[in-house]
Each structure stands twice: as structure tokens, then as C-alpha cells.
Design a protein around this motif. Structure first.
Motif, PDB file in Angstrom:
ATOM      1  N   ILE A 397       0.848  -1.190   0.000  1.00 60.54           N
ATOM      2  CA  ILE A 397       0.000   0.000   0.000  1.00 60.54           C
ATOM      3  C   ILE A 397       0.884   1.240   0.000  1.00 60.54           C
ATOM      4  N   LYS A 398       0.793   2.002  -1.068  1.00 63.44           N
ATOM      5  CA  LYS A 398       1.551   3.255  -1.184  1.00 63.44           C
ATOM      6  C   LYS A 398       0.844   4.137  -2.193  1.00 63.44           C
ATOM      7  N   GLU A 399       1.231   5.398  -2.225  1.00 56.57           N
ATOM      8  CA  GLU A 399       0.618   6.356  -3.131  1.00 56.57           C
ATOM      9  C   GLU A 399       0.724   5.875  -4.571  1.00 56.57           C
ATOM     10  N   ASN A 400      -0.411   5.911  -5.274  1.00 64.64           N
ATOM     11  CA  ASN A 400      -0.517   5.580  -6.699  1.00 64.64           C
ATOM     12  C   ASN A 400      -0.404   4.076  -6.989  1.00 64.64           C
ATOM     13  N   ALA A 401      -0.377   3.233  -5.944  1.00 63.30           N
ATOM     14  CA  ALA A 401      -0.368   1.792  -6.175  1.00 63.30           C
ATOM     15  C   ALA A 401      -1.689   1.371  -6.806  1.00 63.30           C
ATOM     16  N   ALA A 402      -1.635   0.428  -7.743  1.00 62.81           N
ATOM     17  CA  ALA A 402      -2.833  -0.005  -8.466  1.00 62.81           C
ATOM     18  C   ALA A 402      -3.084  -1.481  -8.238  1.00 62.81           C
ATOM     19  N   ILE A 403      -4.350  -1.826  -8.155  1.00 60.53           N
ATOM     20  CA  ILE A 403      -4.744  -3.224  -8.040  1.00 60.53           C
ATOM     21  C   ILE A 403      -5.809  -3.506  -9.088  1.00 60.53           C
ATOM     22  N   ARG A 404      -5.595  -4.563  -9.844  1.00 57.86           N
ATOM     23  CA  ARG A 404      -6.564  -4.965 -10.857  1.00 57.86           C
ATOM     24  C   ARG A 404      -7.645  -5.817 -10.201  1.00 57.86           C
ATOM     25  N   LEU A 405      -8.884  -5.501 -10.470  1.00 56.81           N
ATOM     26  CA  LEU A 405     -10.010  -6.250  -9.914  1.00 56.81           C
ATOM     27  C   LEU A 405     -10.363  -7.383 -10.868  1.00 56.81           C
ATOM     28  N   ASN A 406      -9.796  -8.571 -10.599  1.00 53.20           N
ATOM     29  CA  ASN A 406      -9.949  -9.688 -11.530  1.00 53.20           C
ATOM     30  C   ASN A 406     -11.313 -10.356 -11.439  1.00 53.20           C
ATOM     31  N   SER A 436      -9.203   5.118   7.061  1.00 51.83           N
ATOM     32  CA  SER A 436      -9.836   6.325   6.509  1.00 51.83           C
ATOM     33  C   SER A 436      -8.853   7.211   5.759  1.00 51.83           C
ATOM     34  N   SER A 437      -7.551   6.909   5.825  1.00 53.56           N
ATOM     35  CA  SER A 437      -6.574   7.735   5.108  1.00 53.56           C
ATOM     36  C   SER A 437      -6.505   7.388   3.623  1.00 53.56           C
ATOM     37  N   LEU A 438      -7.127   6.298   3.244  1.00 49.64           N
ATOM     38  CA  LEU A 438      -7.047   5.853   1.853  1.00 49.64           C
ATOM     39  C   LEU A 438      -8.185   6.440   1.020  1.00 49.64           C
ATOM     40  N   SER A 439      -7.847   6.874  -0.188  1.00 49.75           N
ATOM     41  CA  SER A 439      -8.849   7.236  -1.185  1.00 49.75           C
ATOM     42  C   SER A 439      -8.587   6.396  -2.428  1.00 49.75           C
ATOM     43  N   VAL A 440      -9.572   6.316  -3.307  1.00 48.79           N
ATOM     44  CA  VAL A 440      -9.453   5.405  -4.450  1.00 48.79           C
ATOM     45  C   VAL A 440      -9.957   6.086  -5.715  1.00 48.79           C
ATOM     46  N   THR A 441      -9.161   5.963  -6.763  1.00 50.12           N
ATOM     47  CA  THR A 441      -9.625   6.304  -8.101  1.00 50.12           C
ATOM     48  C   THR A 441      -9.948   5.002  -8.817  1.00 50.12           C
ATOM     49  N   ARG A 505     -10.667  -4.296 -18.204  1.00 47.84           N
ATOM     50  CA  ARG A 505     -10.415  -4.421 -16.768  1.00 47.84           C
ATOM     51  C   ARG A 505     -10.913  -3.187 -16.018  1.00 47.84           C
ATOM     52  N   VAL A 506     -11.040  -3.366 -14.701  1.00 46.27           N
ATOM     53  CA  VAL A 506     -11.294  -2.256 -13.784  1.00 46.27           C
ATOM     54  C   VAL A 506     -10.181  -2.287 -12.743  1.00 46.27           C
ATOM     55  N   GLU A 507      -9.591  -1.129 -12.462  1.00 42.62           N
ATOM     56  CA  GLU A 507      -8.491  -1.051 -11.508  1.00 42.62           C
ATOM     57  C   GLU A 507      -8.805  -0.040 -10.404  1.00 42.62           C
ATOM     58  N   PHE A 508      -8.267  -0.329  -9.215  1.00 45.91           N
ATOM     59  CA  PHE A 508      -8.265   0.625  -8.102  1.00 45.91           C
ATOM     60  C   PHE A 508      -6.896   1.294  -8.070  1.00 45.91           C
ATOM     61  N   ARG A 509      -6.849   2.595  -7.988  1.00 43.32           N
ATOM     62  CA  ARG A 509      -5.578   3.285  -7.801  1.00 43.32           C
ATOM     63  C   ARG A 509      -5.638   4.043  -6.473  1.00 43.32           C
ATOM     64  N   ILE A 510      -4.646   3.798  -5.620  1.00 44.96           N
ATOM     65  CA  ILE A 510      -4.682   4.266  -4.243  1.00 44.96           C
ATOM     66  C   ILE A 510      -4.126   5.678  -4.102  1.00 44.96           C
ATOM     67  N   GLY A 511      -4.811   6.469  -3.309  1.00 44.23           N
ATOM     68  CA  GLY A 511      -4.299   7.744  -2.834  1.00 44.23           C
ATOM     69  C   GLY A 511      -4.242   7.711  -1.326  1.00 44.23           C
ATOM     70  N   ILE A 512      -3.251   8.373  -0.740  1.00 45.86           N
ATOM     71  CA  ILE A 512      -3.090   8.360   0.712  1.00 45.86           C
ATOM     72  C   ILE A 512      -3.101   9.795   1.222  1.00 45.86           C
ATOM     73  N   LYS A 513      -3.998  10.075   2.148  1.00 44.41           N
ATOM     74  CA  LYS A 513      -4.105  11.409   2.729  1.00 44.41           C
ATOM     75  C   LYS A 513      -3.086  11.544   3.841  1.00 44.41           C
ATOM     76  N   ASN A 514      -2.269  12.578   3.786  1.00 47.82           N
ATOM     77  CA  ASN A 514      -1.286  12.835   4.838  1.00 47.82           C
ATOM     78  C   ASN A 514      -1.959  13.516   6.018  1.00 47.82           C
ATOM     79  N   ASN A 515      -1.762  12.907   7.195  1.00 50.14           N
ATOM     80  CA  ASN A 515      -2.378  13.489   8.396  1.00 50.14           C
ATOM     81  C   ASN A 515      -1.508  14.614   8.969  1.00 50.14           C
TER      82      ASN A 515
END
Length: 515
Positions: A397-406, A436-441, A505-515
Motif C-alpha cells: 500500500i503506497k501512493e498511486n499503487a494499483a490493483i486490478r479487480l480480476n 480512513s486515510s485511503l482514497s481510491v480512483t 479491466r477495472v483497476e483501483f488506484r490508491i491515494g493516501i491522505k497525509n495526516n
């Protein structure tokens, strides 16, 4: 007198048939001295699903002069020979005796029988241990409701090792003598309740399996339907023979008429503790001439049967190819029903899962600090034992990491989610709810078939359908975005059907909010 002569004639004929079959190349082999010590007894052979590791129990003289048992291990080498057996020891050593009775298909969990301390209730002498980076963990007792010293057969100071866990690790077959037994020991089943994590009171398997004689040393094959056990019922080749029966429905009370597996396994004397690898290539079992003689382990080609089993194998790796210790949950894809849990090897990352063919499955691997990975396997058309190899990749889990939803599914050229998608999306929703720090594109992609405007609308519509589903699970809309990229970002060639399938495909791309 005539009746007695007829009985002895039949018995003699069976013994001659058994000896003839054995002497004419049934390929029954006593395991070599690397496993079978000429001066000691070995029992309870347990072969792993992949056929590469043999665990067994060897007797020795205990601290008080009694007979106790240790767990030993031998590797089955590529040429079919066996490595020099070694005692496991460590957390699995006991001066009171301990046995291995089942190994999970992933090779990383063992179920044991015995005791580690002087005072232990019979009901708590079934234990579980897990493989770690430094060896096997301290065994933890498994309590089966209604299994106690008065209901269970007790032998040598602890519960006799007449039980076997099913391939799903949620079923255990037990041979016990109780008020409902027809004769001596009968076969019962106990089931794990996922909600309470407790085991049910043993269920009697019925009179199609059980007889007025003894049924013992059960083994449930990888299909969770074919049951092998030993019995001294009349008509056998020896004093104790191995029989086989098939479960006919989900009640566990209706079984086919048990059949003697024949002289390829049985012979005069006592044959018990039958087990086989998932492929059904070899059977391992114990034989001794009589109830008081030394026992040894033998191997023979397994009796032929329908074996529509798929062995899923591979490694769990990070994005750099390093092995990971992870949990793998496997579900039936058609309805999302949870079927079981496996674990990858903590050192090598290897995993093994055996499942009946004819069904499509999803494998969902997860590890703390990593994005989960899901793979789907279509085993509907498989008609014989098959090995499917595929690595499972986890991304940190890190900024801009992507996961493919198979395991996200839509009707052809439509944007509505199919119900088979919900299980994977629910797991991802839970990750977002926990952190709650994670957002998703959410990114939708297509292949290059069709017009650009059509593909743009399709890819965005599918991404938005996923976003709407996540909203319905309580995820704040501000944490979600949907984009449609049509065929702009292919991950494979669009010149082949296989490549096009990967690009849709559909992918999740992670964003992380800095506290």
C-alpha cells in the motif's frame, strides 16, 4: 459341520486370492529403511496433497516404560525414493506421545493427536499447529463438543488417532464408540461453525457406512466425498481391510454401499491408516500380520476412481518477486460462498489448494500492509486431475499503487455489475472502512474493439457502477473518483483474444491522505 467347512473354504480361497494378487505384482511395497525402521513400528502415514512430503508416527519407549509416539518426516524425492526420515521435535516433541493425523493441502497446517502435559482431557487432545519461519508453532487444542473420555475411544493414555480432517479443514471424520454405535467404533462427522469458530457435536454417519463390527482409521479424499476406512466386517480378505464409500448428498448420512478396495491394498492380516495424494497416484497404508505384531508403512498404486480434482499451486509474491507469507481465502465464484482458507509458506511463499473440478473459484490473497489480490479460476470443463499454476502478486500500500479487480464481472457491453462481483468489492470496501486515510480512483479500461466514444462511455459507466457500489457500503463519496480510459492504456496486445481480455479491466488506484 458343513457350514463350518464352507466358511473355512471361503476364507482359504480369499487368502489364496490375496496372496496370488500380491505375489503377481500388485506393486505393494514396504517403504525402505530410510522410513521403516526394522526394529520399530511406524503408523499413521500422512502424505501431503502434492505427494512430496510424508509424515508418520514412530513408536518408542517412554520415560515411564510405556510406549509413546513421535512425529517423523521424509521427503519424497523426484525419483520416487525417500529421504532419511527425521523426527520433527521442537514444539512438536512430547514425552507423553504425539501424532500427526492430517496435513492441510497447503502443507502449512497440521492436525495432531496426543498430549503435551501430564493432565489433559481426552476431548482436548486434538490439536493444530502452523508452519512458521522458524519451525512449527506451539500446538493449540481443538475442542469438539460432545467428544470426551466417556464417549471417545481412549488408547494408550490419549484419544486413539482415529480421525481425519477433510480437504476443506472444516470437516473432521472420527471413529468413536458411543451409545449410538452399532457395534464397536462407528464413524461420525463434526463440522466447524465459521460464525462461532466451534466444532459441532459428532454426527453419526448412518448404517450405510457403519456396521455391527468396527469402523476405524477414516480418511476423506481431496473431493470431500470419497471416504476410506478400515473394518473387520465379514467377507474381508484379511482380519482388517480397507473399504471405500462415496457420500451421496450434503446430509453426510447417505453413502454408497462400502466396497472392499481389493487385493491391490488388502491382504491377510490387518490393513489400516489408508491415505493418498491428491492426484490419487499412490496410496500409503499400514499393515501388520496380527493385532500384536510390528506395524510398517507400505505404498501401492491407489485404487482407480473418478478424481476430478484441481490442484491450484504457485507462490505469493510482492511486486518485486519476493516471497510473502499471506492468507488465501477461496470462494465459489457463482454465489460467493466461502469454502476455506489456505496459507502460503512463510519462507518460500508457496501455496497449494485442492478443490473439486466442475466449478469456478476465486482466490483472494491478503497480507497486512498490502493491497489484496484476487484471481479467478475456471475449472468447469476439467474432467480429470489437473494442476493449475499461477502466482499471486500483492502490492504494498503506497501512493498511486494499483490493483486490478480480476473478479469484477459485467454482462457483455453493459455497465451493470453481476452478483459474482460483490464478494471482491465487499472485501475492498472493508479495507477502506478500516483505513480512513485511503482514497481510491476507480479506472475503467476496454480493448480496442468498437468506437472510441462507445468505449469511453462503457469504461466510465463500469467504473461508476463500482464507485456506486462502494458508496452503498458506507464509503464516503469524497474518497472515491471514477474515470473511463477506453483503450488508451493497454497492458497487453490487442491483436489476440487473450490480450484483449487482459485489457478489459477495472483497476483501483490508491491515494493516501497525509495526516
Amino acid at each position: 459341520m458343513i457350514r463350518e467347512m464352507k466358511y473355512w473354504f471361503i476364507t482359504l480361497a480369499l487368502l489364496l486370492i490375496s496372496y496370488s494378487a500380491y505375489s503377481q505384482g500388485t506393486e505393494i511395497q514396504k517403504l525402505p529403511s530410510t522410513v521403516s525402521d526394522p526394529a520399530q513400528s511406524e503408523v499413521l502415514p500422512v502424505i501431503t496433497a502434492d505427494g512430496k512430503h510424508l509424515f508418520f508416527t514412530r513408536a518408542r519407549l517412554g520415560y515411564d516404560g510405556s510406549t509413546v509416539f513421535d512425529i517423523w518426516h521424509s521427503k519424497v524425492l523426484s525419483d520416487g525414493t525417500f529421504s532419511e526420515a527425521e523426527v520433527l521435535g521442537g514444539n512438536l516433541s512430547s514425552r507423553f506421545g504425539i501424532m500427526v493425523v492430517s496435513v492441510s493441502p497447503d502443507n502449512n497446517t497440521m492436525y495432531l493427536n496426543g498430549k503435551l502435559q501430564l493432565v489433559t482431557e481426552a476431548a482436548d487432545r486434538i490439536m493444530v499447529t502452523h508452519r512458521t519461519k522458524t519451525g512449527w508453532s506451539n500446538p493449540v487444542s481443538i475442542h469438539i463438543n460432545g467428544l470426551n473420555a466417556s464417549a471417545a475411544s481412549v488408547s494408550g493414555g490419549f484419544l486413539s488417532a482415529d480421525f481425519a480432517f477433510g480437504n476443506d479443514q472444516r470437516t473432521v471424520i472420527i471413529a468413536i464408540q458411543s451409545d449410538s454405535s452399532m457395534g464397536g467404533k462407528d464413524l461420525f462427522a463434526s463440522f466447524l461453525d465459521d460464525k462461532t469458530n466451534s466444532w459441532s457435536v459428532p454426527l453419526w454417519l448412518g448404517n450405510s457406512i457403519n456396521s455391527q463390527n468396527e469402523e476405524m482409521t477414516p480418511y476423506l479424499a481431496a473431493d470431500n466425498k470419497t471416504l476410506y476406512f478400515s473394518s473387520d466386517r465379514p467377507g474381508g480378505i484379511g482380519q482388517l481391510d480397507v473399504y471405500r464409500s462415496t457420500r451421496l448428498d450434503s446430509t453426510w448420512r447417505h453413502w454408497s454401499t462400502p466396497e472392499n478396495v481389493g487385493a491391490t491394498i488388502n491382504r491377510w492380516g490387518r490393513t489400516s491408516y489408508y491415505t493418498e495424494d491428491a492426484q490419487g497416484k499412490y496410496a500409503y497404508f499400514v499393515w501388520r500380520a496380527n493385532a500384536t505384531s510390528q506395524t510398517d508403512i507400505y505404498r501401492a498404486p491407489a485404487p482407480k476412481r473418478e478424481n476430478n480434482i484441481t490442484l491450484f499451486a504457485g507462490k505469493v509474491l510482492d511486486e518485486n518477486g519476493n516471497p510473502l507469507e499471506a492468507t488465501i481465502r477461496y470462494d465459489r465464484l457463482s454465489d460467493g460462498k466461502h469454502l476455506g482458507v489456505a496459507h502460503s509458506d512463510p519462507v518460500t511463499g508457496e501455496y497449494h489448494i485442492t478443490l473439486p473440478s466442475g466449478v469456478s473459484y476465486s482466490l483472494y490473497s491478503e497480507k497486512s500492509g498490502y493491497l489484496p489480490s484476487a484471481e479467478s479460476f475456471d475449472a468447469q470443463s476439467i474432467k480429470a486431475f489437473t494442476t493449475v499454476e499461477r502466482n499471486l502478486i500483492l502490492t504494498k500500500i503506497k501512493e498511486n499503487a494499483a490493483i486490478r479487480l480480476n473478479n469484477i464481472f459485467f454482462e457483455t457491453d453493459k455497465i451493470e455489475l453481476l452478483p459474482a462481483s460483490f464478494a471482491e468489492l465487499d472485501r475492498l470496501a472493508n479495507i477502506l472502512l478500516r483505513d480512513s486515510s485511503l482514497s481510491v480512483t476507480i479506472e475503467g479500461h476496454t480493448d480496442n474493439t468498437g468506437s472510441e466514444p462507445h468505449n469511453k462511455a462503457l469504461s466510465f459507466g463500469r467504473a461508476k457502477s463500482v464507485m456506486d457500489y462502494m458508496n452503498s457500503k458506507g464509503i464516503n463519496p469524497k474518497r472515491l473518483q471514477a474515470h473511463g480510459f477506453a483503450a488508451e492504456i493497454p497492458i497487453a496486445s490487442n491483436d489476440t483474444d487473450e490480450g484483449k481480455a487482459k485489457n478489459r479491466r477495472v483497476e483501483f488506484r490508491i491515494g493516501i491522505k497525509n495526516n
